[in-house]
Design a protein around this motif. Structure first.
Motif, PDB file in Angstrom:
ATOM      1  N   VAL A 163       0.843  -1.207   0.000  1.00  0.00           N
ATOM      2  CA  VAL A 163       0.000   0.000   0.000  1.00  0.00           C
ATOM      3  C   VAL A 163       0.868   1.242   0.000  1.00  0.00           C
ATOM      4  O   VAL A 163       0.606   2.211  -0.726  1.00  0.00           O
ATOM      5  CB  VAL A 163      -0.941  -0.007   1.217  1.00  0.00           C
ATOM      6  N   ASP A 164       1.929   1.240   0.810  1.00  0.00           N
ATOM      7  CA  ASP A 164       2.789   2.413   0.921  1.00  0.00           C
ATOM      8  C   ASP A 164       3.543   2.678  -0.376  1.00  0.00           C
ATOM      9  O   ASP A 164       3.795   3.835  -0.734  1.00  0.00           O
ATOM     10  CB  ASP A 164       3.783   2.197   2.070  1.00  0.00           C
ATOM     11  N   THR A 165       3.881   1.618  -1.113  1.00  0.00           N
ATOM     12  CA  THR A 165       4.673   1.762  -2.340  1.00  0.00           C
ATOM     13  C   THR A 165       3.817   2.069  -3.562  1.00  0.00           C
ATOM     14  O   THR A 165       4.179   2.906  -4.400  1.00  0.00           O
ATOM     15  CB  THR A 165       5.484   0.482  -2.597  1.00  0.00           C
ATOM     16  N   HIS A 166       2.667   1.421  -3.662  1.00  0.00           N
ATOM     17  CA  HIS A 166       1.894   1.494  -4.895  1.00  0.00           C
ATOM     18  C   HIS A 166       0.621   2.348  -4.795  1.00  0.00           C
ATOM     19  O   HIS A 166       0.011   2.651  -5.824  1.00  0.00           O
ATOM     20  CB  HIS A 166       1.512   0.083  -5.339  1.00  0.00           C
ATOM     21  N   LEU A 293      -5.652   1.141   7.164  1.00  0.00           N
ATOM     22  CA  LEU A 293      -4.797   1.004   5.989  1.00  0.00           C
ATOM     23  C   LEU A 293      -5.635   0.911   4.719  1.00  0.00           C
ATOM     24  O   LEU A 293      -5.312   1.530   3.693  1.00  0.00           O
ATOM     25  CB  LEU A 293      -3.918  -0.242   6.140  1.00  0.00           C
ATOM     26  N   ARG A 294      -6.718   0.167   4.782  1.00  0.00           N
ATOM     27  CA  ARG A 294      -7.599   0.051   3.631  1.00  0.00           C
ATOM     28  C   ARG A 294      -8.251   1.394   3.297  1.00  0.00           C
ATOM     29  O   ARG A 294      -8.378   1.774   2.125  1.00  0.00           O
ATOM     30  CB  ARG A 294      -8.683  -1.002   3.911  1.00  0.00           C
ATOM     31  N   LEU A 295      -8.637   2.137   4.337  1.00  0.00           N
ATOM     32  CA  LEU A 295      -9.247   3.448   4.116  1.00  0.00           C
ATOM     33  C   LEU A 295      -8.276   4.395   3.421  1.00  0.00           C
ATOM     34  O   LEU A 295      -8.645   5.107   2.482  1.00  0.00           O
ATOM     35  CB  LEU A 295      -9.681   4.049   5.469  1.00  0.00           C
ATOM     36  N   VAL A 296      -7.039   4.411   3.883  1.00  0.00           N
ATOM     37  CA  VAL A 296      -6.041   5.301   3.269  1.00  0.00           C
ATOM     38  C   VAL A 296      -5.830   4.932   1.808  1.00  0.00           C
ATOM     39  O   VAL A 296      -5.749   5.799   0.936  1.00  0.00           O
ATOM     40  CB  VAL A 296      -4.713   5.212   4.049  1.00  0.00           C
ATOM     41  N   ALA A 297      -5.770   3.640   1.520  1.00  0.00           N
ATOM     42  CA  ALA A 297      -5.573   3.197   0.139  1.00  0.00           C
ATOM     43  C   ALA A 297      -6.748   3.607  -0.738  1.00  0.00           C
ATOM     44  O   ALA A 297      -6.562   4.075  -1.872  1.00  0.00           O
ATOM     45  CB  ALA A 297      -5.393   1.677   0.101  1.00  0.00           C
ATOM     46  N   ILE A 298      -7.971   3.437  -0.249  1.00  0.00           N
ATOM     47  CA  ILE A 298      -9.162   3.801  -1.039  1.00  0.00           C
ATOM     48  C   ILE A 298      -9.208   5.300  -1.275  1.00  0.00           C
ATOM     49  O   ILE A 298      -9.460   5.761  -2.400  1.00  0.00           O
ATOM     50  CB  ILE A 298     -10.435   3.341  -0.313  1.00  0.00           C
ATOM     51  N   LEU A 299      -8.962   6.084  -0.249  1.00  0.00           N
ATOM     52  CA  LEU A 299      -9.041   7.539  -0.385  1.00  0.00           C
ATOM     53  C   LEU A 299      -7.991   8.066  -1.360  1.00  0.00           C
ATOM     54  O   LEU A 299      -8.256   8.996  -2.130  1.00  0.00           O
ATOM     55  CB  LEU A 299      -8.866   8.200   0.982  1.00  0.00           C
ATOM     56  N   ASN A 300      -6.822   7.467  -1.358  1.00  0.00           N
ATOM     57  CA  ASN A 300      -5.780   7.916  -2.271  1.00  0.00           C
ATOM     58  C   ASN A 300      -6.014   7.426  -3.694  1.00  0.00           C
ATOM     59  O   ASN A 300      -5.617   8.087  -4.661  1.00  0.00           O
ATOM     60  CB  ASN A 300      -4.406   7.448  -1.774  1.00  0.00           C
ATOM     61  N   SER A 301      -6.668   6.277  -3.854  1.00  0.00           N
ATOM     62  CA  SER A 301      -6.966   5.784  -5.195  1.00  0.00           C
ATOM     63  C   SER A 301      -8.056   6.601  -5.856  1.00  0.00           C
ATOM     64  O   SER A 301      -8.201   6.598  -7.076  1.00  0.00           O
ATOM     65  CB  SER A 301      -7.384   4.313  -5.139  1.00  0.00           C
ATOM     66  N   ASN A 302      -8.842   7.335  -5.031  1.00  0.00           N
ATOM     67  CA  ASN A 302      -9.925   8.160  -5.581  1.00  0.00           C
ATOM     68  C   ASN A 302      -9.464   9.561  -5.922  1.00  0.00           C
ATOM     69  O   ASN A 302     -10.237  10.363  -6.448  1.00  0.00           O
ATOM     70  CB  ASN A 302     -11.082   8.245  -4.573  1.00  0.00           C
ATOM     71  N   ASP A 303      -8.213   9.876  -5.574  1.00  0.00           N
ATOM     72  CA  ASP A 303      -7.708  11.227  -5.866  1.00  0.00           C
ATOM     73  C   ASP A 303      -7.485  11.437  -7.366  1.00  0.00           C
ATOM     74  O   ASP A 303      -7.172  10.509  -8.075  1.00  0.00           O
ATOM     75  CB  ASP A 303      -6.387  11.464  -5.116  1.00  0.00           C
TER      76      ASP A 303
END
Length: 303
Positions: A163-166, A293-303
């Motif tokens: 998650v941190d890398t991709h 961690l899942r929330l951070v990944a989802i929020l950043n994928s929606n940017d």
């Protein structure tokens, strides 16, 4: 009879028509009056006639059914809050150490991400098996609990690195800070009496958690057999919503864990029970961290 599910099982919570007996005062200092003062007595096959589930423990507070009045009461073998803190710190320390090692030693670039992810999933599956084994055991097994923590750390280290890398640089640190904030907030709210862990609270949390897990399982099955994100419950706006729900449920489980520890100390639980408290707290914190961690990944994928 307590649940055998390692996620839902909380040792020390007995069942009375499907609910636990909470908000009751310890009866260890004197003779029991019925069973209303003991949260362990309702429907608990291990409850003692004294109203203290640990009455047969030589280190527990004694009453009319315990040691003779002239026998001195010792606290040498009873669980204390310090015991819980030390065991929890040890368990979390093992988890953090293996997470850091897996992050450093298992690269997640395009050429190696599949292998590393496979190792992480394998570690998670073995950790799940160990958690079930401990849930079925009548006594805590420190080696089993620490092995669970180590394997869970491998899984979290790999997933956090991916998650941190991709997806979002710094996601792991954000998830750690979020988990710490939830832990501190629930602890303050519990100690201040803003959260009352009673039968209604317990029943609501268990029903909500069961529904949440079943819904996520259905979503996973649709994803496995239908491809994509299944029902779409773990991506987009729905993913954010259910991520928040997951964090809230984790916070509720923390309150149940705090109640378990408080009751164990009050009733003079054997010192070894501190390992079970550490096990429960570790599982709950892992749940909360993973949802963040899942929330951070989802929020950043929606940017």
């Amino acid at each position: 009879m307590r649940s055998r599910n390692p996620v839902f099982s909380r040792r020390g919570f007995s069942r009375d028509n499907g609910y636990a007996g909470f908000n009751t005062a310890p009866q260890a200092g004197g003779p029991a009056v019925g069973t209303q003062g003991n949260p362990y007595a309702q429907g608990n096959p291990y409850a003692q006639p004294s109203g203290n589930p640990y009455a047969q423990n030589p280190y527990a507070p004694q009453d009319l059914y315990g040691a003779p009045p002239q026998a001195p009461v010792t606290t040498a073998g009873r669980m204390t809050m310090d015991d819980v803190v030390v065991r929890t710190a040890t368990t979390l320390g093992v988890l953090v150490l293996t997470a850091a090692l897996s992050w450093a030693l298992l690269p997640v670039d395009e050429a190696t991400i599949g292998r590393s992810y496979g190792i992480g999933i394998g570690a998670a599956l073995v950790a799940m098996v160990l958690a079930f084994v401990q849930a079925f055991k009548r006594r805590p097994a420190p080696a089993l609990i620490l092995s669970y923590a180590a394997l869970e750390g491998v899984f979290l280290g790999v997933v956090s690195s991916i998650v941190d890398t991709h997806f979002a640089s710094g996601a792991a640190m954000q998830a750690v800070l979020g988990t710490m904030a939830v832990f501190a907030a629930v602890l303050v709210a519990y100690k201040a009496g803003w959260i009352r862990v009673n039968r209604r609270f317990y029943g609501f949390v268990m029903a909500a958690a069961l529904g949440f897990v079943l819904l996520m399982t259905v979503n996973l099955l649709f994803a496995v057999f239908g491809g994509g994100d299944g029902l779409g419950l773990r991506s987009g706006a729905l993913g954010v919503f259910f991520g928040v729900v997951g964090v809230i449920l984790g916070a509720c489980f923390l309150a149940l864990d705090f109640k378990q520890v408080e009751d164990g100390v009050a009733y003079g639980a054997p010192r070894e029970e501190a390992w079970l408290a550490a096990f429960g707290l570790t599982m709950t914190l892992v749940w909360i961290y993973f949802e963040f961690l899942r929330l951070v990944a989802i929020l950043n994928s929606n940017d």
